[in-house]
Design a protein around this motif. Structure first.
Motif, mmCIF file in Angstrom:
data_model
loop_
_atom_site.group_PDB
_atom_site.id
_atom_site.type_symbol
_atom_site.label_atom_id
_atom_site.label_comp_id
_atom_site.label_asym_id
_atom_site.label_seq_id
_atom_site.Cartn_x
_atom_site.Cartn_y
_atom_site.Cartn_z
ATOM 1 N N LYS A 162 0.767 -11.244 -1.625
ATOM 2 C CA LYS A 162 -0.148 -10.107 -1.646
ATOM 3 C C LYS A 162 -1.574 -10.592 -1.433
ATOM 4 O O LYS A 162 -2.313 -10.042 -0.603
ATOM 5 C CB LYS A 162 -0.060 -9.373 -2.996
ATOM 6 N N ARG A 186 16.849 -2.018 -6.633
ATOM 7 C CA ARG A 186 15.498 -1.462 -6.779
ATOM 8 C C ARG A 186 15.145 -1.558 -8.264
ATOM 9 O O ARG A 186 15.819 -0.971 -9.096
ATOM 10 C CB ARG A 186 15.522 -0.009 -6.329
ATOM 11 N N ARG A 241 -0.840 -9.807 2.386
ATOM 12 C CA ARG A 241 0.359 -8.951 2.439
ATOM 13 C C ARG A 241 1.160 -9.166 3.734
ATOM 14 O O ARG A 241 0.821 -10.026 4.511
ATOM 15 C CB ARG A 241 0.021 -7.467 2.268
ATOM 16 N N TYR A 284 0.828 -1.233 0.000
ATOM 17 C CA TYR A 284 0.000 0.000 0.000
ATOM 18 C C TYR A 284 0.859 1.278 0.000
ATOM 19 O O TYR A 284 0.601 2.209 0.739
ATOM 20 C CB TYR A 284 -0.950 0.015 1.215
ATOM 21 N N PHE A 285 1.786 1.267 -0.829
ATOM 22 C CA PHE A 285 2.696 2.437 -0.837
ATOM 23 C C PHE A 285 2.002 3.679 -1.367
ATOM 24 O O PHE A 285 2.297 4.814 -0.964
ATOM 25 C CB PHE A 285 3.956 2.130 -1.673
ATOM 26 N N LYS A 286 1.052 3.453 -2.233
ATOM 27 C CA LYS A 286 0.296 4.584 -2.765
ATOM 28 C C LYS A 286 -0.425 5.323 -1.632
ATOM 29 O O LYS A 286 -0.409 6.557 -1.550
ATOM 30 C CB LYS A 286 -0.716 4.059 -3.795
ATOM 31 N N ASN A 292 2.020 7.479 0.331
ATOM 32 C CA ASN A 292 2.232 8.738 -0.406
ATOM 33 C C ASN A 292 1.035 9.655 -0.240
ATOM 34 O O ASN A 292 1.198 10.860 0.034
ATOM 35 C CB ASN A 292 2.441 8.461 -1.892
HETATM 36 N N1 LIG Z 1 7.191 8.570 -2.709
HETATM 37 C C1 LIG Z 1 7.434 7.864 -3.779
HETATM 38 N N2 LIG Z 1 6.476 7.104 -4.289
HETATM 39 C C2 LIG Z 1 6.708 6.334 -5.381
HETATM 40 C C3 LIG Z 1 7.953 6.251 -5.974
HETATM 41 N N3 LIG Z 1 7.893 5.342 -7.012
HETATM 42 C C4 LIG Z 1 6.617 4.897 -7.071
HETATM 43 N N4 LIG Z 1 5.872 5.477 -6.078
HETATM 44 C C5 LIG Z 1 4.522 5.297 -5.784
HETATM 45 O O1 LIG Z 1 4.236 3.993 -5.360
HETATM 46 C C6 LIG Z 1 2.877 3.702 -5.568
HETATM 47 C C7 LIG Z 1 2.660 2.284 -6.033
HETATM 48 O O2 LIG Z 1 1.304 2.012 -5.905
HETATM 49 P P1 LIG Z 1 0.615 0.815 -6.448
HETATM 50 O O3 LIG Z 1 1.359 0.205 -7.604
HETATM 51 O O4 LIG Z 1 -0.817 1.096 -6.684
HETATM 52 O O5 LIG Z 1 0.663 -0.308 -5.285
HETATM 53 P P2 LIG Z 1 0.407 -0.175 -3.797
HETATM 54 O O6 LIG Z 1 -0.265 1.023 -3.399
HETATM 55 O O7 LIG Z 1 1.794 -0.407 -3.079
HETATM 56 O O8 LIG Z 1 -0.427 -1.375 -3.420
HETATM 57 P P3 LIG Z 1 -0.001 -2.857 -3.495
HETATM 58 O O9 LIG Z 1 1.262 -2.997 -4.231
HETATM 59 O O10 LIG Z 1 -1.130 -3.567 -4.127
HETATM 60 O O11 LIG Z 1 0.155 -3.207 -2.033
HETATM 61 C C8 LIG Z 1 2.413 4.796 -6.552
HETATM 62 O O12 LIG Z 1 1.511 5.683 -5.877
HETATM 63 C C9 LIG Z 1 3.630 5.486 -6.999
HETATM 64 O O13 LIG Z 1 3.404 6.825 -7.186
HETATM 65 C C10 LIG Z 1 8.994 7.027 -5.416
HETATM 66 O O14 LIG Z 1 10.105 6.994 -5.863
HETATM 67 N N5 LIG Z 1 8.677 7.778 -4.320
#
Ligand SMILES: Nc1nc2c(ncn2[C@@H]2O[C@H](COP(=O)(O)OP(=O)(O)OP(=O)(O)O)[C@@H](O)[C@H]2O)c(=O)[nH]1
Length: 631
Positions: free
Chosen positions: A619, A545, A623, A509-511, A514
């Protein structure tokens, strides 16, 4: 008979002495011609005039008024006087002028004037027979002239020095010195020239009674001065030539030279020149017993010497007159001139004069028939002569020693000076070498520093470039291309004994992170995660990475459980990251799919697919977990 022998022996010595006086005084007057090129034009003109009209030049000089002159100019004025008196052969006046000049200046302020005046002084002493006491002054002037490239002063000093050597019978050294000066001297010029030294050379041969050898030198001198129309010098050279020819029994040419010498002396009003010429003619006629001619010449010469105030030659002249009147049996006159002669000179100053008087006295007695008295007188004269000669020899020995000592100390000084110069040169070369060495070392050091600096900078830049090209800036882990390249390389060298695992990791859930906490905090999380990877994995492991929040890890040399535990360790560490992040309700986890690589050589993509599949399972299973998959 005996009295005649004695008389001849005394006569020979007197004659010799006469030669010295005569030759010396005349030749010295050439030394007086030494010109002074540094003089102001008025003085130079005066000296030029002096060579043809010496009396007139002196008269002009006397009319000059030096009251307003500076001390140095006054000294210069006296120097000119000394030269003018020299040309006229007035040694005493020359001495006074030189001394007056010297009293006005110092050797430090006016070195040139000082040395010229010193030389004039010694020159004048020498004309009076006491030049040797000025030896050190002459040596000084010679050295100064050589060191300061003043050829005029140097040559004048060499000329006077040669006189001193002649005075002490050191003819060979004198010849050597004069030859050296002759080589140095110019053919023409305002100072002493070659002709002056050929003249001096002739004088030495005349002293040695080698008239034949003297002749060509005299001819050279005469030719030069005829060409230059310097009448005084021409007259003197003619006189010398005339006398040499008479001695060599070339009567006609001898007399002709003497006549011409007298004519020129008359034309330029050179009293002494006239008198010397006449005296010489008289001597010649006396030897031929031509008494009338001899008498008239002697009387005329006497008059001129009288006018010029030349005591020595007057003495000589009176003796000759007395001899003449003895031979013509005019005893009254003979005694009268002898008495005058005796009054003319100080016997203390010229001891030989006493003997000459005694000898002439004996001549008169003998001619009068008083042979006993004449014999006694001559015996006494001979005794005195012997004593005098012994004394003179001792004195000369002393003088020679003085010259030798000055010369050897001079040579020593020169040697020391040369040694000193050499040492200084060596020191200078050494200093230069040191400076060059220093410069070289400094340049080398600078070069080395430059090289170090550039190498360092270059390395830093290339390292930076390498990093930029191969590493991810945010996490410090390998970037995508480098990770894939390195894993592919490992796969190529796959070792059966070394089990290998590929792990795909994705932050959960990195999105949301952010979105909730901002992109900057998301970056911070990624950065901390990079640090965790470096903590957990060894040098031998490989982590990179490969996407935004996706990572690929290759583990080598572990058992499946050990590999699993390592990933689990990373997962647990990540789950506790919220301790580091000061944000309310913050949490982050990861999901990982692990796949063991076996030796059946599937492609890199198949292994990635396998790991990705396992990740998907993680996942999907909720997760925050690691799933190990089998191919
Ligand atoms: N802060 C930041 N965010 C990044 C970077 N690269 C990618 N992201 C963010 O990482 C997020 C990836 O989101 P998703 O692919 O939807 O996956 P997720 O939210 O991690 O959800 P799951 O993978 O299903 O757990 C996006 O919002 C990208 O903008 C970066 O270098 N820095």
């Amino acid at each position: 008979m005996k009295s005649q022998e004695l008389s001849d022996s005394v006569s020979m010595n007197i004659y010799f002495k006469h030669m010295i006086w005569g030759t010396g005084l005349l030749l010295y007057s050439l030394a007086g011609l030494a010109r002074i090129s540094a003089f102001n034009p008025a003085y130079q003109d005066l000296l030029d005039l002096s060579e043809n009209q010496p009396q007139k030049a002196l008269q002009y000089w006397q009319e000059m008024d030096p009251v307003d002159f500076s001390a140095a100019r006054k000294a210069e004025h006296h120097l000119v006087a000394s030269q003018l008196y020299g040309n006229l052969d007035y040694p005493n006046k020359m001495t006074t002028a030189a001394q007056q000049g010297l009293a006005l200046i110092s050797s430090k302020e006016e070195p040139w004037l000082f040395h010229q005046l010193s030389l004039a002084l010694v020159d004048s002493w020498d004309r009076n027979g006491t030049g040797i006491r000025g030896l050190a002054k002459v040596e000084d002037a010679q050295r100064w002239g050589a060191e300061n490239n003043d050829l005029g002063t140097r040559l004048y000093a060499m000329l006077i020095l040669s006189q001193l050597l002649i005075q002490t019978d050191q003819y060979n050294q004198a010849l050597q010195l004069v030859q050296e000066a002759y080589d140095l001297a110019p053919v023409e010029g305002p100072d002493l020239v070659k002709a002056d030294f050929s003249n001096q050379m002739s004088a030495i041969y005349v002293y040695r009674d080698e008239f034949e050898i003297a002749l060509p030198y005299l001819q050279e001198t005469l030719a030069h001065y005829r060409k230059k129309d310097k009448k005084l010098a021409v007259s003197i050279a003619l006189f010398e030539l005339g006398r040499a020819h008479l001695v060599l029994d070339r009567t006609a040419s001898g007399l002709a030279y003497l006549q011409e010498s007298i004519q020129i002396a008359v034309a330029i009003n050179d009293l002494q020149g006239i008198a010397y010429g006449l005296n010489e003619l008289a001597t010649h006629h006396l030897s031929l017993q031509e008494y009338d001619k001899a008498e008239s010449y002697l009387q005329e010469a006497r008059q001129r010497f009288n006018e010029a105030g030349n005591q020595y030659m007057l003495f000589d002249n009176n003796i000759q007159l007395s001899q003449l009147y003895t031979q013509t049996k005019q005893f009254g006159l003979a005694e009268q001139y002898l008495t005058t002669a005796a009054q003319q000179v100080d016997p203390q100053l010229l001891p030989f004069s006493q003997i000459a008087i005694q000898r002439q006295q004996a001549n008169i007695l003998d001619a009068r028939g008083q042979h006993e008295e004449a014999y006694d007188l001559l015996t006494d004269a001979v005794k005195q002569l012997q004593e005098l000669e012994a004394q003179q020899s001792a004195e000369k020995l002393h003088q020679i020693r003085a010259i030798f000592e000055v010369e050897s100390s001079e040579q020593e000084n020169q040697l020391l000076a040369q040694k000193n110069q050499l040492q200084q040169q060596q020191l200078a070369i050494k200093n230069q070498q040191n400076i060059l060495l220093m410069l070289f070392l400094v340049s080398a050091l600078l070069l080395v520093l430059f090289l170090i600096y550039f190498t360092f900078k270059f390395r830093r830049q290339s390292a930076r470039l390498h990093e930029l090209a191969n590493y991810d800036e945010l996490t410090g882990l390998r970037n995508r291309s480098n990770t894939i390249y390195a894993i592919k390389h490992k796969l190529k060298n796959l070792d059966k004994e070394q089990p290998m695992y590929l792990v795909m990791i994705d932050l959960d859930y990195f999105k949301d992170i952010n979105d909730r906490f901002g992109h900057a905090l998301g970056d911070k999380v990624l950065k901390i995660f990079g640090d965790y990877c470096r903590d957990v994995f060894s040098e031998n492991d490989l982590a990179g990475r490969v996407g935004g929040e996706e990572f690929l890890v290759c583990l080598t040399g572990y058992t499946p459980q050990q590999a699993f535990d390592r990933i689990e360790k990373l997962r647990q560490k990540t789950a506790k990251m919220h301790h580091l992040i000061k944000a309310p309700d913050f949490s982050v986890t990861l999901s990982a799919g692990l796949c063991q690589i076996t030796a059946d050589k599937p492609s890199f993509h198949q292994w990635v697919k396998c790991a990705d599949k396992a990740l998907y399972q993680a996942k999907h299973a909720g997760r925050n977990q690691t799933i190990a998959a089998d191919l």
